[in-house]
Design an enzyme around this catalytic site. Structure first.
Site, PDB file in Angstrom:
ATOM      1  N   PRO A 154       0.809  -1.221   0.000  1.00  0.00           N
ATOM      2  CA  PRO A 154       0.000   0.000   0.000  1.00  0.00           C
ATOM      3  C   PRO A 154       0.844   1.273   0.000  1.00  0.00           C
ATOM      4  O   PRO A 154       0.494   2.257  -0.650  1.00  0.00           O
ATOM      5  CB  PRO A 154      -0.830  -0.126   1.286  1.00  0.00           C
ATOM      6  CG  PRO A 154      -0.861  -1.577   1.578  1.00  0.00           C
ATOM      7  CD  PRO A 154       0.479  -2.088   1.139  1.00  0.00           C
ATOM      8  N   TYR A 155       1.956   1.257   0.737  1.00  0.00           N
ATOM      9  CA  TYR A 155       2.837   2.426   0.763  1.00  0.00           C
ATOM     10  C   TYR A 155       3.422   2.680  -0.621  1.00  0.00           C
ATOM     11  O   TYR A 155       3.438   3.817  -1.105  1.00  0.00           O
ATOM     12  CB  TYR A 155       3.957   2.199   1.785  1.00  0.00           C
ATOM     13  CG  TYR A 155       4.924   3.353   1.902  1.00  0.00           C
ATOM     14  CD1 TYR A 155       4.611   4.457   2.681  1.00  0.00           C
ATOM     15  CD2 TYR A 155       6.146   3.334   1.238  1.00  0.00           C
ATOM     16  CE1 TYR A 155       5.493   5.522   2.796  1.00  0.00           C
ATOM     17  CE2 TYR A 155       7.033   4.399   1.347  1.00  0.00           C
ATOM     18  CZ  TYR A 155       6.699   5.486   2.128  1.00  0.00           C
ATOM     19  OH  TYR A 155       7.567   6.539   2.220  1.00  0.00           O
ATOM     20  N   VAL A 156       3.903   1.633  -1.269  1.00  0.00           N
ATOM     21  CA  VAL A 156       4.456   1.767  -2.617  1.00  0.00           C
ATOM     22  C   VAL A 156       3.392   2.302  -3.570  1.00  0.00           C
ATOM     23  O   VAL A 156       3.649   3.208  -4.380  1.00  0.00           O
ATOM     24  CB  VAL A 156       5.019   0.422  -3.096  1.00  0.00           C
ATOM     25  CG1 VAL A 156       5.349   0.458  -4.585  1.00  0.00           C
ATOM     26  CG2 VAL A 156       6.269   0.048  -2.293  1.00  0.00           C
ATOM     27  N   LYS A 198       2.686   6.053  -2.849  1.00  0.00           N
ATOM     28  CA  LYS A 198       3.754   6.955  -3.268  1.00  0.00           C
ATOM     29  C   LYS A 198       3.875   7.011  -4.791  1.00  0.00           C
ATOM     30  O   LYS A 198       4.275   8.047  -5.344  1.00  0.00           O
ATOM     31  CB  LYS A 198       5.071   6.543  -2.615  1.00  0.00           C
ATOM     32  CG  LYS A 198       5.097   6.789  -1.113  1.00  0.00           C
ATOM     33  CD  LYS A 198       4.818   8.260  -0.757  1.00  0.00           C
ATOM     34  CE  LYS A 198       5.024   8.555   0.710  1.00  0.00           C
ATOM     35  NZ  LYS A 198       4.813   9.989   1.035  1.00  0.00           N
TER      36      LYS A 198
END
Length: 256
Positions: free
Chosen positions: A159-161, A164
């Site tokens: 989810p972070y990737v 971003k």
């Protein structure tokens, strides 16, 4: 007087995620470079302390408590800037946070939603309100904080990737849409940067800092001020023909 001849002299700048880390460093750098700074974050005690510090250097500074995942908060933050200073010239959409390293197939909806709400929706909310204010003022400059995770994939952080990467997509889309109306939109993509969260991560995972250094041509951890300096340049007239760009500030990590 702070910033009498600085890169951002005379500008009114909004910084989200300004209570610590890159955001707090950016407040100091932007003020040093002559900007009037409005700090936005959730932790009022930290914001108040930082504003007092900046005013002690002769800078003009104010704060507004803001949760960027809530549209009513970003609208209120931009409204505060306009009411207090009459315009918004520059914005650094820095608010964001990471997450524990969990395999994608084990990630629950709550973790996904919390990451996307701050890192992606937060930038989306800010852009809409900032652009509206800048259109009314004849233009402006915006920098969004992505990550090296927005340029490549790292394991157990899906989810972070994704969030971003979305920040870089928003940056390109907004830059293309508003360039002719005098608004430049760029992004920075920091590598591992020393902050309270990162320091805790290093402490809890012995050896991880050394492993990251070994994978970085400039084998060290960035200081928050180094990211702030790149953002200040992109917001300034020194970068007047730069828009839609994502600038890695990562010691060469994404180069290899």
């Amino acid at each position: 007087m702070a910033g009498e001849h600085g890169l951002l002299r005379g500008r009114v700048a909004l910084i989200t995620g300004a209570s610590s880390g890159i955001g707090a460093a950016s407040a100091r750098v932007f003020a040093r470079e002559g900007a009037t700074v409005v700090l936005a974050a959730r932790r009022e005690d930290r914001l108040r302390e930082l504003v007092e510090e900046l005013r002690g250097t002769g800078a003009e500074a104010a704060y507004v408590v803001t949760d960027v995942s809530r549209r009513e908060d970003t609208r209120r933050a931009v409204g505060f800037v306009l009411e207090r200073y009459g315009r918004l010239d520059s914005a650094f959409n820095n608010a964001g946070w990471g997450m524990g390293r969990t395999p994608l197939h084990l990630m629950d909806d709550a973790a996904y939603d919390s990451i996307m709400d701050v890192n992606a929706r937060g930038v989306w909310n800010c852009l809409r309100d900032e652009i509206a204010a800048m259109l009314a003022n004849g233009g402006g400059t915006i920098v969004n904080n992505s990550s090296v995770g927005g340029l490549l994939a790292t394991p157990v952080a899906a989810p972070y990737v994704a969030a971003k990467h979305a920040v870089i997509g928003f940056t390109k889309a907004a830059a293309a849409e508003y360039a002719a109306q005098g608004i430049r939109v760029n992004a920075v993509a920091p590598g591992t940067t020393r902050s309270e969260v990162v320091a805790d991560w290093f402490a809890q995972n012995p050896g991880i800092e050394e492993a990251l250094h070994a994978a970085t041509p400039q084998p060290r951890t960035a200081e928050p001020e180094e990211i702030a300096e790149a953002a200040a340049w992109l917001l300034s007239d020194r970068a007047s023909f730069v828009t839609g760009a994502t600038v890695p500030v990562d010691g060469g990590f994404t180069m290899v």
